[in-house]
Structures are given as C-alpha cells and as structure tokens.
Design an enzyme around this catalytic site. Structure first.
Site, PDB file in Angstrom:
ATOM      1  CG  ASP A 123      64.349 -16.827  45.176  1.00  0.00           C
ATOM      2  OD1 ASP A 123      65.415 -16.505  44.616  1.00  0.00           O
ATOM      3  OD2 ASP A 123      63.248 -16.868  44.586  1.00  0.00           O
ATOM      4  CG  HIS A 159      63.748 -21.149  48.194  1.00  0.00           C
ATOM      5  ND1 HIS A 159      63.448 -22.002  47.162  1.00  0.00           N
ATOM      6  CD2 HIS A 159      62.899 -20.094  48.079  1.00  0.00           C
ATOM      7  CE1 HIS A 159      62.440 -21.497  46.454  1.00  0.00           C
ATOM      8  NE2 HIS A 159      62.097 -20.341  46.992  1.00  0.00           N
TER       9      HIS A 159
END
Length: 255
Positions: free
Chosen positions: A75, A222
């Site tokens: 992400d 992430h």
C-alpha cells in the site's frame, strides 16, 4: 496583598479545575492521534481459497488460485526509494504481487507505475489522497477520489488494467463499496496485517506474517507512506518463509 480565606479557596478550586481540564485535553488529543494513525487489525480466524470472494466480518477477500496460495499486497506507493527495492526482491523470487497505489504518488512517480506493470504485477486503486475518513465523505467526493486515481494510473501506464480497490486505513466500508464497484473494481481487504507502518522492527514484521500464513491469506504490507526500510528487510525473509513453508505467492482473482 493579603487574600481572605474564602477568596483563596475559590482560587485553589479554579486552579485544580483548569489542571484537570488540561489533562483531559492532552489525553483526548493523544488518543485521537493514535486512532487516526491506527489501521484496523481485526483479522479473520480462517481463510480458504474458494471460487468467489470471501466475506469475513465485513472484509472482502477475493479468492486465490490453488489451496496453497497466498497474496502479498503493498500500500501507499509508489515511493522512489522503497518501491524499486520491493520490486527487485519480488523479481529475485519470481513473485507477483498487488500494488495499491495512491493517485498523488502516481503523478509524482509515473515511471514506477510503469515498472510495476512491466514486471507483471497487479494494480489496485487506493484513492487519490489516502483519506482515512473516506467513508464520511459525500458519494460525489468518494467517486472523485477513485476516479482521479484511475485517471492518474491511465496517464502513467496507458491501458494497464486496474483490478482492485482498497480503502485507506480500514476494510472497505459499506458507504464506499458500491461506488468502487461502479468503477468495475473488486474490493480487496486483507487477512494478515503486518503492521509494518508502525516500524516495529523487521523481525516483528516477519513474525506477524508467519503467524497469519494459511491458505488464501492476503498479507498487508507497505512500500510507501513513510520509512519502509524495515519492510524491505522483512520482505526478503518473508519471501523465503513463503517458499520454505510450501506456499505459492500469487495474485487474487478479481470478479
């Protein structure tokens, strides 16, 4: 100046009241900051690959091909430092993943979006501005956040398919889901929250992923949104862990 006893008592009461109010204000401010930064991490207890999306406590987890499959998702990128490192590791292990990209980042680093696509990975719409309060916005604003990101991806990578949507900071909310689906996007939540955004140390990130690995697991990591050096270090171990545990990292099936 001498104060009478009644007046002195009133002043003491006022000082105590102000002190208590300041203390409550500080506590509430700290709690608010923590809450705004915290990702929802209530995870399903069991995930199995099926022929359609899996629903767990409001979470939508698309199916994976094969009973030993797991998915890696990244992400908040693309990031000029960490996304290339993540891509290098994935290429080394011949693994495909899902990158949930933010529109403002796509516009700043279109070359990285093109590399993500050229390396065979899948794109996911993660909104334009990573608004953690997206569900509270008007339907028009939600639509704008999704559409703007779609436009940025199209500018960066032409007609590269964008198959998934992930809402920032939480599972896709009922207020957001139908609008994302109107854009032809499959909702993509997760079953394993590595909590790497907290930067707990690479070994802790690996341990959290290891604890959650099971058939059909969708792992949240992430590559953007801050210092992701711990994630990069952990990813090297996670990829080895997946291989040695007999799993196959793949991409979820979109509807």
């Amino acid at each position: 100046m001498k104060l009478s006893m009644p007046l002195l008592g009133v002043l003491v009461v006022i000082v105590i009241a102000l002190s208590a109010a300041n203390s409550r204000s500080a506590d509430e401010s700290g709690a608010g900051t923590e809450a705004s930064a915290r990702h929802f991490s209530t995870l399903p207890e069991a995930v199995r690959a099926t022929s359609g999306p899996l629903e767990f406590g409001g979470a939508s987890v698309p199916a994976l091909r094969g009973g030993n499959s797991v998915a890696l998702t990244f992400d908040d990128g693309p990031h000029p430092t960490y996304t290339p490192q993540v891509l290098d590791l994935l290429a080394e292990h011949e693994v495909r993943a899902v990158f949930c990209v933010v529109g403002v980042q796509v516009r700043q680093h279109p070359e990285l979006v093109r590399r993500i696509v050229d390396d065979g990975h899948t794109l996911c719409n993660h909104t334009e501005n990573h608004d953690s309060e997206l569900a509270k916005r008007s339907p028009e604003k939600i639509d704008e956040e999704i559409a703007a990101t779609a436009g940025a991806i199209a500018e960066a990578a032409g007609d590269a398919p964008v198959r998934f949507f992930r809402q920032p900071a939480r599972y896709v909310a009922p207020e957001v889901a139908p609008i994302a689906e109107e854009h032809g996007l499959t909702l993509l939540d997760w079953t394993v929250d590595s909590q790497d955004w907290k930067r707990p140390g690479a070994s802790e990130i690996v341990a959290r992923v290891a604890d959650g690995l099971q058939p059909g697991a969708v792992v949240l990591l992430h590559d953007g949104g801050g210092d992701r050096s711990q994630t990069v270090t952990a990813l090297d171990e996670i990829l080895v862990l997946i291989e040695e545990s007999g799993y196959r990292a793949t991409v979820p099936v979109s509807s």
